[in-house]
Every structure is written in structure tokens, then in C-alpha cells.
Enzyme design. Structure first.
Site, PDB file in Angstrom:
ATOM      1  N   SER A   1     -44.090  -9.358 -23.567  1.00 11.06           N
ATOM      2  CA  SER A   1     -44.002  -8.762 -23.004  1.00 11.06           C
ATOM      3  C   SER A   1     -43.088  -6.743 -22.993  1.00 11.06           C
ATOM      4  CB  SER A   1     -43.617  -8.920 -21.296  1.00 11.06           C
ATOM      5  OG  SER A   1     -42.054  -9.198 -21.212  1.00 11.06           O
ATOM      6  N   ASP A   2     -43.709  -6.076 -22.133  1.00 10.32           N
ATOM      7  CA  ASP A   2     -42.889  -4.916 -22.205  1.00 10.32           C
ATOM      8  C   ASP A   2     -41.276  -4.999 -22.399  1.00 10.32           C
ATOM      9  OD1 ASP A   2     -44.928  -3.533 -22.339  1.00 10.32           O
ATOM     10  OD2 ASP A   2     -44.998  -2.809 -20.527  1.00 10.32           O
ATOM     11  N   CYS A   3     -40.605  -5.972 -21.130  1.00  9.59           N
ATOM     12  CA  CYS A   3     -39.160  -6.503 -22.217  1.00  9.59           C
ATOM     13  C   CYS A   3     -38.699  -7.138 -22.820  1.00  9.59           C
ATOM     14  CB  CYS A   3     -38.729  -6.618 -20.069  1.00  9.59           C
ATOM     15  SG  CYS A   3     -39.346  -7.789 -19.482  1.00  9.59           S
ATOM     16  N   TYR A   4     -39.873  -8.060 -22.688  1.00  9.87           N
ATOM     17  CA  TYR A   4     -39.831  -9.246 -23.957  1.00  9.87           C
ATOM     18  C   TYR A   4     -40.410  -9.610 -25.038  1.00  9.87           C
ATOM     19  CZ  TYR A   4     -36.445 -11.267 -20.852  1.00  9.87           C
ATOM     20  OH  TYR A   4     -35.261 -12.018 -20.156  1.00  9.87           O
ATOM     21  N   PRO A   5     -40.500  -8.283 -25.723  1.00  5.37           N
ATOM     22  CA  PRO A   5     -41.699  -8.200 -27.276  1.00  5.37           C
ATOM     23  C   PRO A   5     -42.288  -9.220 -27.708  1.00  5.37           C
ATOM     24  CG  PRO A   5     -39.982  -6.920 -27.103  1.00  5.37           C
ATOM     25  CD  PRO A   5     -39.215  -7.747 -26.175  1.00  5.37           C
TER      26      PRO A   5
END
Lengths: 503, 127
Positions: A128-132
Site C-alpha cells: 500500500s502507499d503507507c506500507y510499500p
């Protein structure tokens, strides 16, 4: 006379508290009387050490760089729960390794952690954008974790029914190896030392009270899952920090052909506040009764053969249907005593004080069976009604022809009355052809000990029979032992075809 | 002393022959005949006749291994539960007064039932 919890705690702190283990209490009460025992004893410690399958731990690994929200997680190839963001997981004791032998599971991961071993953590994420980050593989030890908190949904069963097997075959169950024809009886639990047996009305065992769990100081969370104290089967949900646990009180185990489980020591100290506590903690093994259940019947409601006391079970031999049958404990009474005596030492040394439950556990609760809304698939739904059979006195060559024509590997053998007496397989015929000396009739080569099924048997039970006996077909018989159909292992595939009867 | 004797298919009556040739009485603890794995017998012979009997059996075509003792018990892995006690046909296992597991290996016929039934992998064969 009554004592307050504060009074008992003052004695624990100044080192004057009298602490006894629950197995000592019956004789103390006999000797001193109830009033005398109340004056004399401040705390009774209990303990049990056995298989507690419903156990596991919450772990927090700390964040990786770049960070990952772990969605699928394996610890030494045992899958852990991936539905907790981002680096939290729950590892359950009975989950099996996906790559190693099925004898390694979540319980072994937990034991390896507490004995200081390094564990391989593998995790995947969709990113995800926060957990790439998408994946990670690393080696971790217990000391590397931020938290390793054991939280066990169901521990310390008040008592547990004993197990026996009336069937013709050895069974491998979570109650251990059960020999055929009631060849042995297995049981679990420490009887007089069992925590809830010493407080069956749950007056003093409840949320927040201190316990020994796996060698650590922990506490009772509240009622355990499947808690059913109305039927004398109360359970506790427990918690403690894994960092304080030792392998004296925590051992991974593997029940043959069942799977991994966790052996745990659980002990609960009970403050002797009043006469009611004295009476309940004076319980003896001979007063604690359980049923002996027949695991040979594959049903939730297993038939009960008789009632039996823990005293009889612990004696090593019981009487069953007029015969002496040997018993095996699956839990360790020696370790249960070690749990109770360790708790006793902690309290005598002032390392643990007691408290009253912050919330009580319902002593009248009864566990319910599962609500099932779809019917179980039965043998009659996928069995083959057009079954080719043969008579006992026919020639083997005739059997060979039928096997070829019928495109089957199994011929049920019938007697003159049409009753099933055996089965002939292509293997039997091949053997007879290879060694033709005397074997000319079906009767000479057939297998007589036939494993059968019935039209109304759930398909999963029939499938388990085939797996257990390593066979690939079951004749379907009626009450008169007439062969009315046959179930082939290959027919089980019908269950998974689209539009078919999905289980 | 216990000897594990493996016989080849369609072999002669080796045990009977050895008894006749050597005059040593052999006690068959257990025997198995399996379509795939052949025939195997666990026999008990007096210690002093062990070499004589095993040499004679080997000369008749059997594979013989000498077993020093019975089942191996790992006290570190054992938690003294007693799951093994009731599955053993020879009463090898029992509890002492402190509920500690006692193992009488001399009685053991190496049937292997207890190995499967031990939840803690504390029982094993030596070889």
C-alpha cells in the site's frame, strides 16, 4: 470465622502465610476439621499439566525498513494469523507446518521461542502507499520481539471424559492411541489438583486473578471458550508473558495422526476465605467422576460406557464390561504436582499475592453444539447403485472377467442368501494367477474382513474409513448385510464438480 | 540378548534349523510376515549363545542384528504423562511412587507401539 483477602495478603507479605497444595488439603481437613483447616490454611494451590490445544500467542515483530503490513505470515513454515495490522500476528498451537513433517506445528514454534531458538519469519503483503514492502524473510528470537503474549482461549478443563475404542481397529486420536476392542482407556486431567475442581462454583476463580501459566506469572482473562461449568466442564481463558516461561512447564507435543498440540502447566492459587472454600478444596479423586466415551463411534454424541472416578483412572487399571483394562494418562500428574508446589513456593516467598476476581465467571453456563444450516452429504448421494458382485463358489477366472467387464477393481462377494461375505480385488486375482497351486475359487482369495458403509453415513466418515484402512472402495450394506451399492474413492471427486452436491 | 532376524522370501525354516543344529533354545518374542517387507522375527537367546546363534543364522542366509537393549527413553523429552503405559503389550512402563515413569527395558520386545503413542517423541529404537 472468615478471613479477608487483605488479611491473607498481609501474611503472604510478612512470610507467615500457610500454603498447601490441593492434594494435601483432604487429609488436613480430615485431621483438623473444617474450622481447624480454615484457621490453619491460608492458600491452597492447584495445578494441571496436559495437552491444551486451544492455546497460542500474540507476537509483535516491530517495523521493518521499508515497512510492511504482513498479510500472510509463516513462522518456521507454520502459518500464523495475518488479519492483524501491521506486524502483529497470532500463532496457534495446533497449526501444522506447511513444509515439514506434520509433527511440527505452532506449539513447537512457541517452545522454540521460549528455549531461545531462532525462528524464520516469512511474510507477504499486497502493498500500500503507507506500507510499500511486499515480502520479508528474516530470523528472529524471542528477545527480538516487542511483545510475545500468550493468550489461550481454552485452558484448564475442569475435568475431561476418558476415552475407549470399541471398534476393530486401533485409533489415533487427540486422546492418544486407543487400542481396538476396549484394549485400553486414556484420560486427562489432574483430578484433585485440577484448578476448577477446587472451586466448581467459580466463587474465587475469575477475571484478573493471578495464576502460573507455562512457568510465568499470568492471570485469568475470564471464562474460556466452550466453558460449560453447568456440566462440570468449566474452562478458563488465560494469559501470561512468554518471556517468563520455561520448558519445565511448556512442551510442544505431537499426537500421532492428529497433529501438534501444546502441553502446558496451569496453576491457580485459591485463598481460603471461608468454610465453603475449605469444603470445596477438600475434594478427593474418588469424588471426581467422568464418563468413559467410545471414540469408536464417529459422532459428537459418543456413547458412554460407564462413569469412572479419577481415583480409579489413576490406579492404572479399571474394570470395563467385566474385564480389567489398563489406563493411560495423557496429562502428567508429576508435572501437575510441580505446578502446584511451584505456586506454593512463590506465595510462601512473597513473590505472588492474591486478589478477588474483578469479574465473575458464570458457573451455570452450558456450551451449545454448532448450528448447522446445510445438511451433511451422505453416502447415498454419491454411491454407485449398479454394483457388480460375485458368488463365493465361483471361479477366479469368472471374477477376472467381471472385473474387466465392470471396469472396477472391487467385487463384493455374496453368499447364497445375497449377504456380503467378502471382497475380491484385481490384486487378489493377480496374486491367485501368479501362484495358482490351490486357489481356484473366489472363496480362496477374497478378503473376509470387509470394511463397509451405509447409505445414511456421512461421506466424510466413509472417506476417513478408506484413508485409515488405505483402501479405495467400500461396499454399501443394509441392515441385513445385503450389498446394495458400492462407494469408490474416485466418486468423492463428484463432490467438487460445479453444480454437484458441495459439502 | 535380543536378535532381530530378517528372512528372505521362500526361505527355509531357519529358526528351527538353528535350534536343532546348536541345541540353543530360542524364544520368538514377535514375528511378522509382510508382502512388501519380507519376514522378520525378534528372538531372545541366552547371552552366552548369542554369537553362536547369530553366526549360524547368517550362514543360512538370514540378516541378523544384535539389539543391545530395548526401547530408548529420553528423560529430557519425557514429561511423565504415561501415554505409553496402557499401549505396551509387555508392561514395560509404570509409575514409581512419585509419578515418575519407570522403563523396564528388559521386558521390551521392540514392537514400537509406544513410539507412536508418545506425544513428546521421548521413545525411540536404538538402530
Amino acid at each position: 470465622m472468615e478471613k479477608s483477602i487483605d488479611e491473607i495478603n498481609r501474611r503472604i507479605c510478612d512470610g507467615s502465610a500457610r500454603v498447601v497444595t490441593a492434594d494435601e488439603m483432604p487429609d488436613i481437613v480430615s485431621e483438623l476439621g473444617e474450622e481447624g483447616a480454615l484457621r490453619e490454611v491460608d492458600v491452597v494451590t492447584t495445578g494441571t499439566f496436559g495437552a491444551m490445544c486451544s492455546s497460542g500467542s500474540f507476537l509483535n515483530f516491530g517495523h521493518a525498513e521499508p515497512p510492511i503490513k504482513m498479510e500472510r505470515i509463516w513462522l518456521n513454515d507454520v502459518e500464523a494469523y495475518g488479519g492483524l495490522a501491521a506486524v502483529d500476528t497470532y500463532i496457534g498451537a495446533t497449526n501444522k507446518s506447511v513444509t515439514q513433517m506434520e509433527s511440527y506445528g505452532g506449539a513447537h514454534v512457541i517452545e522454540d521461542f521460549i528455549t531461545g531458538k531462532s525462528i524464520e519469519l516469512r511474510a507477504q503483503s499486497s502493498g500500500s502507499d503507507c506500507y510499500p514492502r511486499r515480502s520479508i524473510t528474516t530470523e528472529i528470537r524471542l528477545e527480538d520481539l516487542n511483545q510475545a503474549i500468550m493468550v489461550n482461549p481454552r485452558n484448564a478443563y475442569q475435568r475431561y471424559d476418558a476415552a475407549v475404542n470399541t471398534s476393530d481397529d486401533t485409533m489415533f486420536t487427540y486422546m492418544g492411541t486407543l487400542l481396538p476392542h476396549c484394549g485400553n482407556v486414556t484420560f486427562s486431567g489432574a483430578g484433585t489438583l485440577n484448578p476448577i475442581c477446587n472451586d466448581p462454583n467459580l466463587r474465587l476463580i475469575g477475571s484478573g486473578i493471578p495464576i502460573l501459566l507455562g512457568g510465568a506469572q499470568g492471570m485469568v482473562v475470564g471464562e474460556g471458550t466452550q466453558h460449560s461449568s453447568a456440566g462440570n466442564f468449566g474452562t478458563l481463558m488465560t494469559t501470561a508473558d512468554m518471556s517468563d516461561m520455561t520448558s519445565d512447564f511448556l512442551r510442544a507435543a505431537y499426537m500421532y495422526r492428529y497433529g501438534p498440540t501444546l502441553y502446558l502447566g496451569v496453576g491457580v492459587p485459591i485463598p481460603v476465605l471461608d468454610l465453603e472454600v475449605v469444603r470445596k478444596t477438600a475434594v478427593r479423586d474418588e469424588e471426581l467422576m467422568v464418563s468413559i466415551k467410545d471414540y469408536g463411534v464417529p459422532s459428537r454424541s459418543r456413547p458412554v460406557l460407564r462413569q469412572v472416578s479419577y481415583k480409579e483412572l489413576k490406579s492404572g487399571m479399571i474394570e470395563l464390561n467385566g474385564e480389567e483394562v489398563r489406563t493411560s494418562s495423557l496429562s502428567s500428574y508429576r508435572r501437575a504436582k510441580l505446578v502446584a508446589s511451584t505456586l506454593k513456593r512463590w506465595i510462601e516467598e512473597g513473590q505472588m499475592t492474591l486478589c478477588l476476581p474483578t469479574r465473575p465467571i458464570d458457573p451455570s453456563k452450558q456450551a451449545k453444539p454448532m448450528r448447522e444450516t446445510r445438511k451433511v452429504v451422505l453416502v447415498q448421494e454419491i454411491m454407485l447403485r449398479r454394483v457388480v458382485t460375485i458368488k463365493e463358489d465361483q471361479d477366479i477366472t469368472e471374477a477376472a472377467k467381471k472385473l474387466l467387464r465392470g471396469e472396477t477393481n472391487h467385487l463384493p462377494v455374496l453368499d447364497e442368501q445375497g449377504r456380503l461375505t467378502g471382497v475380491v480385488t484385481t490384486f487378489d486375482v493377480a496374486k491367485a494367477v501368479a501362484r495358482p497351486e490351490r486357489k481356484v475359487k473366489v472363496l480362496d482369495v477374497m478378503t473376509r474382513n470387509v470394511i463397509t458403509t451405509r447409505v445414511d453415513e456421512p461421506i466424510d466418515i466413509a472417506a476417513q474409513k478408506m484413508e485409515h484402512h488405505r483402501i479405495s472402495a467400500l461396499p454399501v450394506v443394509d441392515a441385513q448385510n445385503q450389498c446394495i451399492a458400492i462407494l469408490h474413492a474416485s466418486d468423492l471427486g463428484k463432490l467438487f464438480k460445479s453444480g454437484g452436491n458441495k459439502p | 540378548m535380543k536378535l532381530l532376524v530378517r528372512l528372505i522370501h521362500d526361505s527355509k525354516p531357519i529358526i528351527a534349523q538353528v535350534v536343532r543344529d546348536t541345541g540353543v533354545l530360542i524364544n520368538v518374542d514377535r514375528a511378522r510376515s509382510d508382502a512388501h517387507e519380507g519376514e522378520e522375527a525378534l528372538v531372545d537367546v541366552p547371552d552366552e549363545s548369542c554369537m553362536l546363534v547369530s553366526e549360524r543364522m547368517r550362514s543360512l542366509g538370514a540378516e541378523v542384528s544384535i539389539l543391545e537393549e530395548g526401547i530408548r527413553h529420553d528423560e529430557d523429552e519425557c514429561v511423565d504423562c504415561g501415554a505409553c503405559i496402557s499401549v505396551c503389550p509387555k508392561e514395560v512402563f509404570s509409575f514409581d511412587d512419585d509419578w515418575k515413569l519407570q522403563v523396564m527395558t528388559k521386558r521390551c520386545i521392540l514392537c514400537g507401539r509406544c513410539i507412536q503413542s508418545c506425544p513428546h517423541a521421548a521413545l525411540s529404537l536404538n538402530n
